[in-house]
Design an enzyme around this catalytic site. Structure first.
Site, PDB file in Angstrom:
ATOM      1  N   ARG A  30      54.559  24.018  -2.297  1.00  0.00           N
ATOM      2  CA  ARG A  30      53.301  24.508  -1.705  1.00  0.00           C
ATOM      3  C   ARG A  30      52.118  23.691  -2.239  1.00  0.00           C
ATOM      4  NH1 ARG A  30      48.263  26.736  -3.870  1.00  0.00           N
ATOM      5  NH2 ARG A  30      47.438  28.214  -2.368  1.00  0.00           N
TER       6      ARG A  30
ATOM      7  N   THR B 188      41.840  28.248 -11.719  1.00  0.00           N
ATOM      8  CA  THR B 188      41.602  26.856 -11.317  1.00  0.00           C
ATOM      9  C   THR B 188      40.304  26.363 -11.961  1.00  0.00           C
ATOM     10  OG1 THR B 188      42.808  27.013  -9.247  1.00  0.00           O
ATOM     11  CG2 THR B 188      40.943  25.494  -9.257  1.00  0.00           C
TER      12      THR B 188
ATOM     13  N   THR C 291      37.476  27.715  -5.604  1.00  0.00           N
ATOM     14  CA  THR C 291      38.587  28.388  -6.273  1.00  0.00           C
ATOM     15  C   THR C 291      38.868  29.673  -5.529  1.00  0.00           C
ATOM     16  OG1 THR C 291      39.336  29.511  -8.261  1.00  0.00           O
ATOM     17  CG2 THR C 291      36.945  29.418  -7.947  1.00  0.00           C
ATOM     18  N   GLY C 292      40.135  29.932  -5.309  1.00  0.00           N
ATOM     19  CA  GLY C 292      40.469  31.150  -4.586  1.00  0.00           C
ATOM     20  C   GLY C 292      41.766  30.981  -3.829  1.00  0.00           C
TER      21      GLY C 292
ATOM     22  N   ASP D  66      44.436  24.244  -1.504  1.00  0.00           N
ATOM     23  CA  ASP D  66      43.205  23.643  -0.978  1.00  0.00           C
ATOM     24  C   ASP D  66      42.629  22.545  -1.861  1.00  0.00           C
ATOM     25  OD1 ASP D  66      42.814  25.838  -2.848  1.00  0.00           O
ATOM     26  OD2 ASP D  66      40.666  25.522  -2.542  1.00  0.00           O
TER      27      ASP D  66
HETATM   28  N1  ASP Z   1      42.653  27.522  -4.907  1.00  0.00           N
HETATM   29  C1  ASP Z   1      43.821  27.419  -5.735  1.00  0.00           C
HETATM   30  C2  ASP Z   1      45.013  27.244  -4.840  1.00  0.00           C
HETATM   31  O1  ASP Z   1      45.141  27.994  -3.886  1.00  0.00           O
HETATM   32  C3  ASP Z   1      44.031  28.567  -6.651  1.00  0.00           C
HETATM   33  C4  ASP Z   1      42.832  28.998  -7.465  1.00  0.00           C
HETATM   34  O2  ASP Z   1      41.716  28.660  -7.153  1.00  0.00           O
HETATM   35  O3  ASP Z   1      43.017  29.672  -8.468  1.00  0.00           O
HETATM   36  O4  ASP Z   1      45.832  26.432  -5.111  1.00  0.00           O
END
Ligand code: ASP
Length: 336
Positions: free
Chosen positions: A219, A191, A242-243, A222
């Protein structure tokens, strides 16, 4: 560690930031991320070189805006557009696929000077979701548009549309196959986000993503949920996360960092550490991190994974790029 081209870019950035600091005493700061997670052993020198190059090129775009007196909102948007166009990151071109093999993109932008925000979710055919998010903020009475409605709105505003296959890369195709064969579990990564403080004291945040690889159809993570993956308030901080998005939503991560600063008087770094290590880490999941900047230009880049792609620059001439944990430490500009 750096390739020659990265070093050159670093040097140019250094001169740019130094010149500006001699011209004005107004401060600006910019921080970017290209996602947390991933396996350090997969980070070949070649791959590292590519990431550093793209991170520094993205950073330079924002640095140019801010050093010329541009506003933080334009800076974060321009940086994220560049990162969406780069196939290296999980946003725009290069985004992950859902379990049906379709790209569904989320993005958000927030203006800390007035708490205005715009976001889009589940976009399948708009080249730059962050531009759509900005238009939702600037040109509608709403904050979040989803799916077909968001797409129709973006097209009506003249944004470029593309076939869903435009976002595809070989790497993401292979990743989805591994997930389908149960050789890999769906996980976050790649992300992109940018936070910035401009010379007028305004904080902005922008985040864009393809979400979690192998996610279910429909889906939403966040990133477009204001306060979860994206938040900005001039009184406190601009934050981009990010996460593992579900955890970020449940913990309202970005807003929680801001609230801990506003109501409990924590510093940016204290609030960021509290949320990532004391609230997110105990929940398990794939983890992740945040980048943030406060109204004084302090920076936080906090993550509980072994990697977070990140880079930053300030008007005092500090610049940096890092991928692995511990490659650089958090910078505090206590004199400001
Ligand atoms: N936070 C992002 C999500 O869950 C994914 C990511 O940060 O890589 O959509």
């Amino acid at each position: 560690m750096f390739k020659k081209s990265s070093l050159l870019l670093l040097l140019t950035l250094g001169i740019l930031t130094h010149l500006h600091s001699q011209e004005a005493d107004k401060i600006w700061t910019i921080v970017i991320h290209g996602g947390a997670g991933g396996t350090p052993s997969n980070l070949t020198p070649e791959r590292r070189g590519q990431y550093e190059k793209h991170l520094l090129e993205a950073l330079e775009i924002g640095t140019k805006v801010l050093s010329k007196g541009g506003n933080s909102l334009d800076a974060v948007q321009k940086v994220v557009i560049y990162m969406e166009n780069s196939p290296l990151f999980n946003a725009g071109r290069g985004a992950v696929k859902n379990i049906d093999g379709i790209h569904e993109l989320d993005a958000a932008i927030m203006d800390g000077s007035n708490l205005k925000a715009g976001a889009v979710a589940g976009l399948r055919d708009i080249k730059n979701p962050i531009m759509a998010a900005r238009l939702v903020m600037d040109s509608t009475a709403h904050v979040l548009l989803i799916g077909e409605g968001a797409s129709a709105f973006a097209k009506s505003m003249g944004l470029e549309s593309v076939d869903n296959s435009y976002f595809s890369t070989k790497q993401r195709e292979e990743q989805l196959n591994r997930i389908k064969e149960s050789k890999e579990t769906p996980h976050p990564g790649g992300t992109v986000g940018c936070v910035a403080l401009d010379i007028y004291g305004n904080l902005s945040a922008a985040t864009s993503t393809g979400g979690m690889s192998g996610k279910k159809w429909g889906r939403v993570g966040d990133v477009p949920v204001i306060g979860a993956g994206t938040y900005a308030n001039n009184k406190t901080a601009a934050v981009s996360g990010t996460g593992h998005g579900e955890l970020w939503i449940r913990r309202v991560v970005a807003y929680d960092i801001s609230a801990l600063m506003e109501y409990r008087g924590l510093s940016l770094i204290e609030a960021s550490n509290e949320v990532i290590f004391n609230k997110i880490s105990p929940m398990g999941g794939s983890g992740g991190g945040i980048i943030a900047v406060d109204a004084k230009g302090n920076i936080a880049m906090v993550f509980n994974t072994s990697m977070m792609h990140r880079a930053w620059a300030t008007s005092s001439g500090e610049i940096g790029v890092g991928i692995l944990k511990g490659e650089e430490s958090i910078i505090k500009k206590s004199s400001l």
